[in-house]
Design an enzyme around this catalytic site. Structure first.
Site, mmCIF file in Angstrom:
data_model
loop_
_atom_site.group_PDB
_atom_site.id
_atom_site.type_symbol
_atom_site.label_atom_id
_atom_site.label_comp_id
_atom_site.label_asym_id
_atom_site.label_seq_id
_atom_site.Cartn_x
_atom_site.Cartn_y
_atom_site.Cartn_z
ATOM 1 N N SER A 141 3.796 13.695 12.880
ATOM 2 C CA SER A 141 4.078 13.791 14.404
ATOM 3 C C SER A 141 5.557 13.721 14.574
ATOM 4 O O SER A 141 5.905 14.902 14.634
ATOM 5 C CB SER A 141 3.558 12.529 14.822
ATOM 6 O OG SER A 141 3.411 12.347 16.344
ATOM 7 N N HIS A 196 -8.204 10.644 10.761
ATOM 8 C CA HIS A 196 -7.234 9.674 10.250
ATOM 9 C C HIS A 196 -7.723 8.573 9.166
ATOM 10 O O HIS A 196 -7.095 8.295 8.315
ATOM 11 C CB HIS A 196 -6.616 8.906 11.469
ATOM 12 C CG HIS A 196 -5.493 7.837 10.772
ATOM 13 N ND1 HIS A 196 -4.407 8.255 10.262
ATOM 14 C CD2 HIS A 196 -5.544 6.581 11.095
ATOM 15 C CE1 HIS A 196 -3.702 7.179 10.126
ATOM 16 N NE2 HIS A 196 -4.320 5.955 10.270
ATOM 17 N N ARG A 255 -6.287 7.903 15.599
ATOM 18 C CA ARG A 255 -5.293 6.713 15.036
ATOM 19 C C ARG A 255 -5.542 5.433 15.608
ATOM 20 O O ARG A 255 -5.501 4.265 14.901
ATOM 21 C CB ARG A 255 -3.865 7.177 14.989
ATOM 22 C CG ARG A 255 -3.509 8.010 14.160
ATOM 23 C CD ARG A 255 -2.271 8.699 14.143
ATOM 24 N NE ARG A 255 -2.045 9.449 15.353
ATOM 25 C CZ ARG A 255 -1.045 10.120 15.646
ATOM 26 N NH1 ARG A 255 0.164 9.994 15.158
ATOM 27 N NH2 ARG A 255 -1.016 10.990 16.592
ATOM 28 N N ASP A 302 0.130 13.761 3.521
ATOM 29 C CA ASP A 302 -0.281 12.669 4.709
ATOM 30 C C ASP A 302 -1.242 13.582 5.513
ATOM 31 O O ASP A 302 -1.400 14.584 5.578
ATOM 32 C CB ASP A 302 1.056 12.429 5.282
ATOM 33 C CG ASP A 302 0.824 10.941 5.999
ATOM 34 O OD1 ASP A 302 -0.297 10.821 6.057
ATOM 35 O OD2 ASP A 302 1.643 10.416 6.641
ATOM 36 N N LYS A 334 3.435 1.711 3.410
ATOM 37 C CA LYS A 334 3.838 1.695 4.731
ATOM 38 C C LYS A 334 3.409 0.539 5.694
ATOM 39 O O LYS A 334 2.442 0.096 5.525
ATOM 40 C CB LYS A 334 3.278 2.911 5.242
ATOM 41 C CG LYS A 334 3.754 3.043 6.535
ATOM 42 C CD LYS A 334 3.574 4.590 7.141
ATOM 43 C CE LYS A 334 2.779 4.731 8.254
ATOM 44 N NZ LYS A 334 2.455 6.232 8.765
HETATM 45 C C1 R5P Z 1 -0.294 7.332 10.286
HETATM 46 O O1 R5P Z 1 -0.765 6.180 9.821
HETATM 47 C C2 R5P Z 1 -0.567 8.629 9.785
HETATM 48 O O2 R5P Z 1 -1.210 8.772 8.633
HETATM 49 C C3 R5P Z 1 0.889 9.568 9.700
HETATM 50 O O3 R5P Z 1 1.292 9.007 8.787
HETATM 51 C C4 R5P Z 1 1.524 9.267 10.914
HETATM 52 O O4 R5P Z 1 0.866 9.574 12.074
HETATM 53 C C5 R5P Z 1 2.751 10.228 11.155
HETATM 54 O O5 R5P Z 1 3.448 10.092 12.022
HETATM 55 P P1 R5P Z 1 5.052 10.127 12.119
HETATM 56 O O6 R5P Z 1 5.134 11.673 11.620
HETATM 57 O O7 R5P Z 1 5.318 10.021 13.835
HETATM 58 O O8 R5P Z 1 5.738 9.171 11.170
#
Ligand code: R5P
Length: 282
Positions: free
Chosen positions: A209, A112, A78, A205, A178
């Site tokens: 995380s 990513h 990422r 997605d 986002k």
């Molecule tokens: C980030 O841009 C990725 O595409 C995911 O949306 C992100 O890593 C998700 O992380 P979390 O569950 O902490 O929001």
């Protein structure tokens, strides 16, 4: 994967010393062989990467003709750009270390950002194959009650992903937008004009995380009148509280692949990876 490819798997000896260092021993014969080792990098990304470096180098020392790293979930991907001056370009560092350890080919699943990966790949001799699990995930959702559902991405940048998913689910596609505060890491989801009243929606997605992104999207969809909302992602990282966050937001299902071991409902990418390996030029 080995079964699907009709080859013998080789298992290695591994232990962790009391001080946290890793011990790796390859016990089989690999001289003159193309060897693909499989090592995902969650949980404990640093430890898993170190193990991958030790293993790759050892396979080379033992005379492997070619070392292919299959890293279904590639940690550090990422941070694929310098968003703020002085930041480490983590993905580039990881690619460089794999290469320095003797890896000639890297196979990953839903990295990513494929474009960033291709750009950084140019800095290295390592050849990278990124396998997409989107059709697999969407097909699974279609076959388990979500045929005709809307495919939605919480992030405009993942347009390609929902385009693919919507072809499988057949219910159209939509996006939220986002934004991320680059200093605090806080994210916000906007895009309240999406028409979802009474509809089933699958939010796609690459990673769950903390569950923050997905749960914000699910909550927004529920507020907009969606009937059932399911979450589908490729990599589910073991962050405590994520599943509860998604359930509390109103997710009726949370589906992931097995790139990272979890207790979630999963679909296996073994077949996709076996195909990718078989497709590598020899
Ligand atoms: C980030 O841009 C990725 O595409 C995911 O949306 C992100 O890593 C998700 O992380 P979390 O569950 O902490 O929001």
């Amino acid at each position: 994967m080995a079964r699907r490819m009709g080859v013998e798997p080789l298992f290695i000896n591994h232990k962790i010393f009391p001080d946290g260092e890793n011990y790796i021993r390859v016990t089989g014969e690999v001289e003159g062989e193309t060897v693909a080792f499989v090592q995902t990098t969650a949980p404990e990304p640093d430890r898993k990467l170190m193990q991958a470096f030790l293993l790759a180098r050892t396979l080379g020392d033992l005379g492997a003709r070619r070392v292919v790293a299959v890293i279904p979930y590639l940690a550090y991907a990422r941070q694929d750009k310098r968003f703020l001056r002085g930041e480490a370009l983590s993905l580039d560092v990881v690619l460089g270390l794999l290469e320095a350890s003797g890896v000639s080919d890297l196979v990953v699943v839903d990295v990513h950002n494929e474009e960033s990966l291709s750009n950084l790949e140019n800095n290295h001799r390592l050849r990278v194959t990124n396998v997409s699990a989107v059709n697999l995930l969407a097909g699974y959702m279609r076959d388990t009650g979500f045929q005709g559902a809307l495919s939605l991405s919480p992030d405009l940048g993942r347009r390609g992903v929902v385009e693919k998913a919507s072809k499988v689910l057949g219910g159209g596609m939509a996006f939220f937008e986002k934004t991320r505060d680059r200093v605090t890491g806080e994210t916000a989801i906007t895009g309240g004009s999406v028409e979802v009243e009474g509809r089933d929606v699958v939010v796609f997605d690459d990673i769950i995380s903390s569950g923050g992104t997905m749960s914000k999207a699910i909550q927004a969809l529920r507020e907009l009148g969606a009937r059932r909302v399911a979450a589908a992602c490729t990599h589910v990282l073991p962050v405590p509280g994520a599943f509860e966050r998604l359930r509390n937001a109103g997710a009726v299902r949370v589906v992931a692949t097995d790139t990272v071991e979890s207790s979630y409902e999963t679909v296996s990418v073994a077949g996709l990876l076996a195909e990718a390996l078989q497709g590598l030029d020899r």
